[in-house]
Structures are given as structure tokens and as C-alpha cells.
Scaffold this motif. Structure first.
Motif, PDB file in Angstrom:
ATOM      1  N   LEU A  20     -23.546  29.751  23.633  1.00 28.92           N
ATOM      2  CA  LEU A  20     -23.481  28.261  23.327  1.00 28.92           C
ATOM      3  C   LEU A  20     -22.569  27.610  24.261  1.00 28.92           C
ATOM      4  CD1 LEU A  20     -23.488  28.157  19.315  1.00 28.92           C
ATOM      5  CD2 LEU A  20     -25.477  28.005  21.110  1.00 28.92           C
ATOM      6  N   MET A  21     -21.791  28.242  25.360  1.00 27.85           N
ATOM      7  CA  MET A  21     -20.887  27.510  26.230  1.00 27.85           C
ATOM      8  C   MET A  21     -21.003  27.628  27.429  1.00 27.85           C
ATOM      9  SD  MET A  21     -17.615  28.595  23.920  1.00 27.85           S
ATOM     10  CE  MET A  21     -16.452  27.450  24.464  1.00 27.85           C
ATOM     11  N   ARG A  22     -20.558  26.969  28.475  1.00 24.72           N
ATOM     12  CA  ARG A  22     -20.821  26.948  29.756  1.00 24.72           C
ATOM     13  C   ARG A  22     -19.729  27.934  30.258  1.00 24.72           C
ATOM     14  NH1 ARG A  22     -17.878  24.746  33.875  1.00 24.72           N
ATOM     15  NH2 ARG A  22     -17.086  23.260  32.524  1.00 24.72           N
ATOM     16  N   ASN A  23     -20.125  28.981  30.900  1.00 19.37           N
ATOM     17  CA  ASN A  23     -19.321  30.107  31.293  1.00 19.37           C
ATOM     18  C   ASN A  23     -18.919  29.951  32.833  1.00 19.37           C
ATOM     19  OD1 ASN A  23     -18.907  32.499  29.003  1.00 19.37           O
ATOM     20  ND2 ASN A  23     -20.950  31.250  28.881  1.00 19.37           N
ATOM     21  N   THR A  24     -17.860  30.209  33.336  1.00 11.67           N
ATOM     22  CA  THR A  24     -17.477  30.474  34.848  1.00 11.67           C
ATOM     23  C   THR A  24     -18.299  31.586  35.320  1.00 11.67           C
ATOM     24  OG1 THR A  24     -15.613  29.086  34.531  1.00 11.67           O
ATOM     25  CG2 THR A  24     -15.589  30.353  36.346  1.00 11.67           C
ATOM     26  N   PHE A  25     -18.049  32.637  34.439  1.00 14.64           N
ATOM     27  CA  PHE A  25     -18.566  34.034  34.468  1.00 14.64           C
ATOM     28  C   PHE A  25     -19.267  34.459  33.485  1.00 14.64           C
ATOM     29  CE2 PHE A  25     -14.212  34.609  33.617  1.00 14.64           C
ATOM     30  CZ  PHE A  25     -14.087  35.657  32.579  1.00 14.64           C
ATOM     31  N   SER A  26     -20.281  35.143  33.530  1.00 14.38           N
ATOM     32  CA  SER A  26     -20.932  35.589  32.155  1.00 14.38           C
ATOM     33  C   SER A  26     -20.208  37.084  31.659  1.00 14.38           C
ATOM     34  CB  SER A  26     -22.468  35.788  32.322  1.00 14.38           C
ATOM     35  OG  SER A  26     -22.724  36.992  33.164  1.00 14.38           O
ATOM     36  N   GLU A  27     -20.424  37.332  30.647  1.00 15.58           N
ATOM     37  CA  GLU A  27     -19.924  38.589  29.943  1.00 15.58           C
ATOM     38  C   GLU A  27     -20.889  39.160  29.064  1.00 15.58           C
ATOM     39  OE1 GLU A  27     -15.787  39.635  27.686  1.00 15.58           O
ATOM     40  OE2 GLU A  27     -17.125  37.954  26.600  1.00 15.58           O
ATOM     41  N   ASN A  28     -21.324  40.282  29.310  1.00 19.94           N
ATOM     42  CA  ASN A  28     -22.219  41.076  28.216  1.00 19.94           C
ATOM     43  C   ASN A  28     -21.465  42.004  27.375  1.00 19.94           C
ATOM     44  OD1 ASN A  28     -22.002  43.821  29.233  1.00 19.94           O
ATOM     45  ND2 ASN A  28     -22.879  42.929  31.256  1.00 19.94           N
ATOM     46  N   ILE A  29     -22.126  42.335  26.279  1.00 19.20           N
ATOM     47  CA  ILE A  29     -21.696  43.178  25.157  1.00 19.20           C
ATOM     48  C   ILE A  29     -21.146  44.670  25.619  1.00 19.20           C
ATOM     49  CG2 ILE A  29     -22.867  41.739  23.436  1.00 19.20           C
ATOM     50  CD1 ILE A  29     -24.454  44.325  22.799  1.00 19.20           C
ATOM     51  N   GLN A  30     -21.676  45.082  26.662  1.00 22.54           N
ATOM     52  CA  GLN A  30     -21.206  46.329  27.270  1.00 22.54           C
ATOM     53  C   GLN A  30     -19.666  46.102  27.789  1.00 22.54           C
ATOM     54  OE1 GLN A  30     -23.064  48.351  30.682  1.00 22.54           O
ATOM     55  NE2 GLN A  30     -23.658  49.853  29.107  1.00 22.54           N
ATOM     56  N   GLU A  31     -19.675  44.978  28.608  1.00 22.10           N
ATOM     57  CA  GLU A  31     -18.282  44.767  29.235  1.00 22.10           C
ATOM     58  C   GLU A  31     -17.451  44.546  28.181  1.00 22.10           C
ATOM     59  OE1 GLU A  31     -19.514  42.480  33.337  1.00 22.10           O
ATOM     60  OE2 GLU A  31     -19.793  41.450  31.381  1.00 22.10           O
ATOM     61  N   HIS A  32     -17.664  43.570  27.269  1.00 26.24           N
ATOM     62  CA  HIS A  32     -16.915  43.278  26.077  1.00 26.24           C
ATOM     63  C   HIS A  32     -16.377  44.600  25.383  1.00 26.24           C
ATOM     64  CE1 HIS A  32     -15.412  41.553  22.374  1.00 26.24           C
ATOM     65  NE2 HIS A  32     -16.504  41.996  21.847  1.00 26.24           N
ATOM     66  N   SER A  33     -17.342  45.378  24.919  1.00 25.66           N
ATOM     67  CA  SER A  33     -17.163  46.535  24.078  1.00 25.66           C
ATOM     68  C   SER A  33     -16.112  47.554  24.870  1.00 25.66           C
ATOM     69  CB  SER A  33     -18.382  47.404  23.633  1.00 25.66           C
ATOM     70  OG  SER A  33     -19.147  46.588  22.849  1.00 25.66           O
ATOM     71  N   HIS A  34     -16.419  47.680  26.137  1.00 27.33           N
ATOM     72  CA  HIS A  34     -15.364  48.262  27.038  1.00 27.33           C
ATOM     73  C   HIS A  34     -14.023  47.756  26.757  1.00 27.33           C
ATOM     74  CE1 HIS A  34     -12.920  49.101  30.384  1.00 27.33           C
ATOM     75  NE2 HIS A  34     -13.278  50.437  30.058  1.00 27.33           N
ATOM     76  N   GLN A  35     -13.828  46.428  26.921  1.00 32.92           N
ATOM     77  CA  GLN A  35     -12.329  45.801  26.912  1.00 32.92           C
ATOM     78  C   GLN A  35     -11.931  46.131  25.423  1.00 32.92           C
ATOM     79  OE1 GLN A  35     -12.097  41.603  26.973  1.00 32.92           O
ATOM     80  NE2 GLN A  35     -10.300  41.786  28.312  1.00 32.92           N
ATOM     81  N   VAL A  36     -12.719  45.726  24.429  1.00 33.61           N
ATOM     82  CA  VAL A  36     -12.392  45.969  23.032  1.00 33.61           C
ATOM     83  C   VAL A  36     -11.895  47.256  22.749  1.00 33.61           C
ATOM     84  CG1 VAL A  36     -12.897  45.850  20.355  1.00 33.61           C
ATOM     85  CG2 VAL A  36     -13.746  43.928  22.186  1.00 33.61           C
ATOM     86  N   ALA A  37     -12.401  48.405  23.480  1.00 32.92           N
ATOM     87  CA  ALA A  37     -11.927  49.798  22.971  1.00 32.92           C
ATOM     88  C   ALA A  37     -10.782  49.953  23.795  1.00 32.92           C
ATOM     89  CB  ALA A  37     -13.024  50.589  23.791  1.00 32.92           C
TER      90      ALA A  37
END
Length: 191
Positions: A20-37
Motif C-alpha cells: 500500500l506504500m510507495r517504496n524506494t526499494f521493494s521487500e519480499n517475504i523471503q528477505e523479510h523472514s531472513h532479517q526477522v530470523a
């Protein structure tokens, strides 16, 4: 269906966050899940080794964090303002996530299902608060990175996320915010 689980996990990279937001760079749930781990592992270690408090095993936290959004391979990513709009929607979405998680488990060999169930179904109550804190922390870091790139669209999200993290009252999260979060606003030359 049998044994499609790992192929679906590989498709996590196709599911974009922050739609829902304008992103400077996109993020996917694989990248997100790695960072959360990485963050969940750190928070659990901080809790145990720096603050000397009882808590869950850091390795279990990291594994749970890797799979905390796995159900989104079947459901897609529901934007936070919608997911938490009211208690009925939140409860219904939790039920959808649970059903998707059960379906994912059925895609594994029966012998492996018990090992994945706590992470996929987010049923380990000792691990869940750490993973939730790491998930919020990851969202806040995304906001900082977007703001650092000049994207003011993330200002409100940053404030709301920080307020939410402070309300969690988790000493390991507070320690991370104080000691480890400031460098995320630096550029590579400053690091």
C-alpha cells in the motif's frame, strides 16, 4: 499433495511486502523472514547472555522466524492496516493463516511434520513474543531505510511501529533499540 512444501518456500521471494506504500526499494517475504530470523536470534541471545533473563532457545527463535510468514505463500501478504482494522478481521485472518499453515504442513512428509509444526503454526508460546518483537523491529528498520533514502511516506509507519515496540515492554527489544538500532540510519561510509 505431497512434498511441495520446499518449492512453495522458494516462492516466498515472489510475495512483496508494503504493497500500500510507495517504496524506494521493494521487500519480499523471503528477505523479510531472513532479517526477522537474524533479529529474533539476536533478541533471544541478548535476553539470555546480556540481560541474564530466562527465555527461549535462540536457535528455536531463528527457525520460527524463518517460517513466521510461510502461510503467506498461500494467502499473500495482507497489509497491516487491513489485517488489524478490527478484532473480527484480525481473528478471521488468524484463522485463515492457521488453515494455510496446516495445509503447508500436509505438503511435508509425515515424518517431518511434527518438527515444522511449532514454527509454521506459531504454537510455541515461549518463542512467539521474541519473533513478534523481531518482526516489528524488521518493519521499523524498513521504515528507517526508506526514510534514509528520502521517502517520507514511511514517517507515520515508523512512529506507529516504534510506539508499538515500546508498548511490548520487552527488555531485550529495549536494549536492541538503544544499543543496536542507531547504526541502521548510517550509510556504508559511516559504518
Amino acid at each position: 499433495m505431497a512434498n511441495e512444501f520446499y518449492a512453495l518456500m522458494g516462492r516466498m521471494r515472489n510475495i512483496t511486502r508494503w504493497s500500500l506504500m510507495r517504496n524506494t526499494f521493494s521487500e519480499n517475504i523471503q528477505e523479510h523472514s531472513h532479517q526477522v530470523a537474524v533479529l529474533a536470534h539476536a533478541l533471544a541471545l541478548i535476553r539470555r547472555e546480556i540481560l541474564h533473563l530466562d527465555g527461549p532457545d535462540p536457535d528455536k527463535c531463528a527457525v520460527a522466524a524463518l517460517f513466521h510468514d510461510a502461510s503467506e505463500t498461500l494467502t499473500g501478504d495482507m497489509p497491516t492496516p487491513i489485517k488489524y482494522y478490527n478484532p473480527e478481521i484480525k481473528a478471521a485472518y488468524k484463522q485463515v493463516e492457521h488453515i494455510a499453515g496446516e495445509r503447508l504442513l500436509e505438503m511435508l512428509p509425515k515424518e517431518l511434520q511434527p518438527f515444522y509444526a511449532p514454527a509454521i503454526l506459531e504454537s510455541d508460546e515461549t518463542v512467539a513474543p521474541i519473533v513478534k518483537a523481531a518482526d516489528k523491529l524488521s518493519a521499523y528498520i524498513k521504515c528507517v531505510e526508506e526514510q534514509k533514502a528520502g521517502n517520507t511516506e514511511f514517517e507515520s509507519a515508523a512512529k506507529q511501529t516504534m510506539d508499538s515496540m515500546k508498548a511490548m515492554q520487552q527488555p531485550e527489544l529495549d536494549w536492541f533499540i538503544r544499543e543496536c538500532l542507531p547504526p541502521f540510519s548510517l550509510n556504508i561510509d559511516q559504518l
